[in-house]
Design a protein around this motif. Structure first.
Motif, PDB file in Angstrom:
ATOM      1  N   ASP A  33     -18.054   9.040  36.700  1.00  0.00           N
ATOM      2  CA  ASP A  33     -18.451   7.641  36.786  1.00  0.00           C
ATOM      3  C   ASP A  33     -19.062   7.101  35.500  1.00  0.00           C
ATOM      4  OD1 ASP A  33     -20.806   9.055  36.987  1.00  0.00           O
ATOM      5  OD2 ASP A  33     -21.506   8.090  38.810  1.00  0.00           O
ATOM      6  N   TRP A  34     -19.293   7.945  34.499  1.00  0.00           N
ATOM      7  CA  TRP A  34     -19.819   7.495  33.212  1.00  0.00           C
ATOM      8  C   TRP A  34     -19.082   8.178  32.081  1.00  0.00           C
ATOM      9  CZ3 TRP A  34     -22.786   3.422  32.628  1.00  0.00           C
ATOM     10  CH2 TRP A  34     -23.617   3.029  33.682  1.00  0.00           C
ATOM     11  N   GLY A  75     -24.151   6.490  26.418  1.00  0.00           N
ATOM     12  CA  GLY A  75     -23.291   6.191  27.549  1.00  0.00           C
ATOM     13  C   GLY A  75     -22.628   4.846  27.342  1.00  0.00           C
ATOM     14  N   TYR A  84     -19.295   8.951  27.873  1.00  0.00           N
ATOM     15  CA  TYR A  84     -20.281   9.095  26.808  1.00  0.00           C
ATOM     16  C   TYR A  84     -19.562   9.347  25.496  1.00  0.00           C
ATOM     17  CZ  TYR A  84     -23.296  10.067  30.816  1.00  0.00           C
ATOM     18  OH  TYR A  84     -23.966   9.992  32.006  1.00  0.00           O
TER      19      TYR A  84
END
Length: 130
Positions: free
Chosen positions: A83-84, A103, A86
């Motif tokens: 979901d993220w 992020g 970086y």
């Protein structure tokens, strides 16, 4: 790629190929004639180090802080929850330890110890000579 031990037969094959490349047929000792401890220390151990370093940056999944540290600046990866995303933006700044990881869409920096592994590598910049 799971964080599994390297194949010992493959390591020995790589070590033997390196030995034979550096020591032409006129060399005094064949691979089989080398002392097993010398083979391990002088040839297999370095092959293991090189293979581990290569896999740390070549594999699409990062399983540890050490593997993350081997990625070049500019690498983009996704956390285990997917979901993220970086990006590693630098190897560190004066007065800071370690790498700076940001992020996507976030204003804050993250330390490698704050991430949840495994991480999926989405982009790895080309490294000259690699």
């Amino acid at each position: 790629m799971p964080n599994t031990p390297l194949n010992p037969d493959a390591l020995e094959t790589a070590a033997r190929a390196t030995y034979e490349m550096r020591n032409p047929e006129s060399w005094a000792h064949s691979w089989e004639e080398l002392d097993p401890e010398e083979r391990e220390e002088e040839w297999v151990k370095p092959a293991r180090t090189v293979a581990t370093a290569y896999l740390a940056v070549a594999q699409p999944v990062v399983n540890s802080v050490e593997e993350l540290d081997a990625l070049p600046v500019g690498s983009v990866f996704m956390d285990s929850d997917k979901d993220w995303a970086y990006q590693i933006i630098s190897n560190g700044e004066p007065g800071r330890e370690g790498r700076v990881i940001v992020g996507a869409g976030l204003e804050e920096d993250f330390g490698a110890d704050e991430l949840v592994f495994p991480l999926t590598v989405l982009r790895r910049p080309e490294v000259p000579g690699a």
